[in-house]
Design a protein around this motif. Sequence first.
Motif, PDB file in Angstrom:
ATOM      1  N   UNK A  12       0.802  -0.980   0.012  1.00 52.09           N
ATOM      2  CA  UNK A  12       0.050  -0.160  -0.109  1.00 52.09           C
ATOM      3  C   UNK A  12       0.832   1.148  -0.072  1.00 52.09           C
ATOM      4  N   UNK A  13       0.626   2.170  -0.904  1.00 48.64           N
ATOM      5  CA  UNK A  13       1.504   3.446  -1.120  1.00 48.64           C
ATOM      6  C   UNK A  13       0.320   4.720  -1.142  1.00 48.64           C
ATOM      7  N   UNK A  14       1.128   5.816  -0.578  1.00 44.14           N
ATOM      8  CA  UNK A  14       0.590   6.915  -0.972  1.00 44.14           C
ATOM      9  C   UNK A  14       1.222   8.064  -1.855  1.00 44.14           C
ATOM     10  N   UNK A  15       0.496   8.331  -2.986  1.00 40.23           N
ATOM     11  CA  UNK A  15       1.488   9.245  -3.766  1.00 40.23           C
ATOM     12  C   UNK A  15       2.683   8.568  -4.302  1.00 40.23           C
ATOM     13  N   UNK A  16       2.592   7.100  -4.473  1.00 45.82           N
ATOM     14  CA  UNK A  16       3.658   6.256  -4.872  1.00 45.82           C
ATOM     15  C   UNK A  16       4.795   5.974  -3.836  1.00 45.82           C
ATOM     16  N   UNK A  17       4.541   6.440  -2.756  1.00 45.45           N
ATOM     17  CA  UNK A  17       5.448   6.021  -1.438  1.00 45.45           C
ATOM     18  C   UNK A  17       4.830   4.989  -0.562  1.00 45.45           C
TER      19      UNK A  17
END
Length: 124
Positions: free
Chosen positions: A34-39
Amino acid sequence: MAERMGLDVETLDELCANWPGASRSIKWEVDLVWSVAGKMFAVLCMLGPERGRLSFKVEPERFLELTDQPGYAPAPYMARAFWVSVTEPQDFAEAELAGYVRQSYDLVRAALPKKTQAALDAKA
């Protein structure tokens, strides 16, 4: 009713799916990421001898505290970025692990550029 232990794929998906900017992918053929904005903010191993191992980012001051406790270890390849692995997730309450995943999301999101954070808020 006894509290469920560990976090399985379905529970992790339910937990993260509605967080602004969160996205799900499979990496390295065995890990749900799971990522947020690719992080990345959470990694759950789905196959092999490490199946069920959950890894997430923690605050630098919590890293040594957690990795000194039974059931936690520095996350392979990610410890330098203050990532922890739960080596025996079945020994931990689902709510406790869910809290760590949310904290990880918040830490990773807070490190994003302000413009990116604002865009996530606008989409929410």
